[in-house]
Design a protein around this motif. Structure first.
Motif: not given
Length: 227
Positions: A25-45
């Motif tokens: 039921q996720d609105a955007v289908a994406a690998p969990d690994r990629i989801t976490a990577k992008f969240a880490a990306r934002v916090a890192l930037l």
């Protein structure tokens, strides 16, 4: 919308994602690994925007126990991409209640190590604002974190500021602390999603070096204070 916090020399940054992942039921289908990577990306930037480097990571996993290792893998991959060891990581997972959609938050704690000059800089946009499926489908247009990290360490750029859901115009006003009129060859109001583009401040003598270092998808940002 992001909210960073500074307590003394400590800088706390965070990003979250909801309904993006591998659940039916996720609105955007994406690998969990990629989801976490992008969240880490934002916090890192955001850490770099404050002149700090992360020393501790907290992972908040609302998706379930099975997702934990995939999330950790994605965060680790973000640090491997820039060639540094991932800081120590702790956190928790929701294991009592099953959730129908994915949910994750990544928080980083770091200490300020760089000065943040504000005056006399020339500003550019690196990357294009993307959100949702476009983040995966147009990945070549996304600002590369490794290039940003190298540019900071080599003194090619002085400052970096990630663009979030409010868009380039709104982030420019936040950066300068006042309402601005901005212009560039991009849509200035559309969401930047997981910081797919960033504002970079450089000394005027480095303007050509910036274009050579980052290559494609670098745009001049003109700012003006309304009268």
């Amino acid at each position: 919308m992001r909210h960073e916090l500074k307590i003394g020399e400590w800088v706390i940054t965070s990003d979250n994602s909801a309904a993006i992942g591998e659940k039916p039921q996720d609105a955007v289908a994406a690998p969990d690994r990629i989801t976490a990577k992008f969240a880490a990306r934002v916090a890192l930037l955001e850490q770099w925007a404050a002149g700090s480097e992360p020393e501790v990571i907290l992972l908040h996993n609302f998706s379930g126990e099975a997702q934990w290792n995939r999330y950790v893998e994605g965060i680790k991959e973000q640090f491997e991409e820039i060639g540094i060891e991932m800081p120590q990581l702790a956190g928790s997972s929701e294991t009592n209640m099953p959730t129908l959609q994915s949910g994750i938050a990544v928080t980083m704690l770091g200490r300020q190590k760089r000065e943040l000059p504000a005056e006399g800089l020339q500003w550019f946009i690196y990357g294009k604002p993307l959100v949702g499926p476009d983040v995966l489908d147009k990945s070549e247009q996304i600002a590369e974190v490794r290039k940003i990290y190298d540019a900071l360490n080599k003194g090619i750029i002085e400052r970096v500021w990630p663009v979030g859901s409010k868009g380039i115009a709104s982030e420019s006003s936040r950066l300068f602390g006042r309402k601005l009129t901005v212009s560039a060859e991009l849509d200035l109001e559309v969401s930047g999603g997981p910081a797919s583009c960033v504002l970079i401040g450089v000394r005027p003598e480095q303007s050509e070096a910036v274009k050579q270092h980052f290559g494609t998808y670098v745009y001049s940002l003109e700012t003006e204070t309304p009268r």
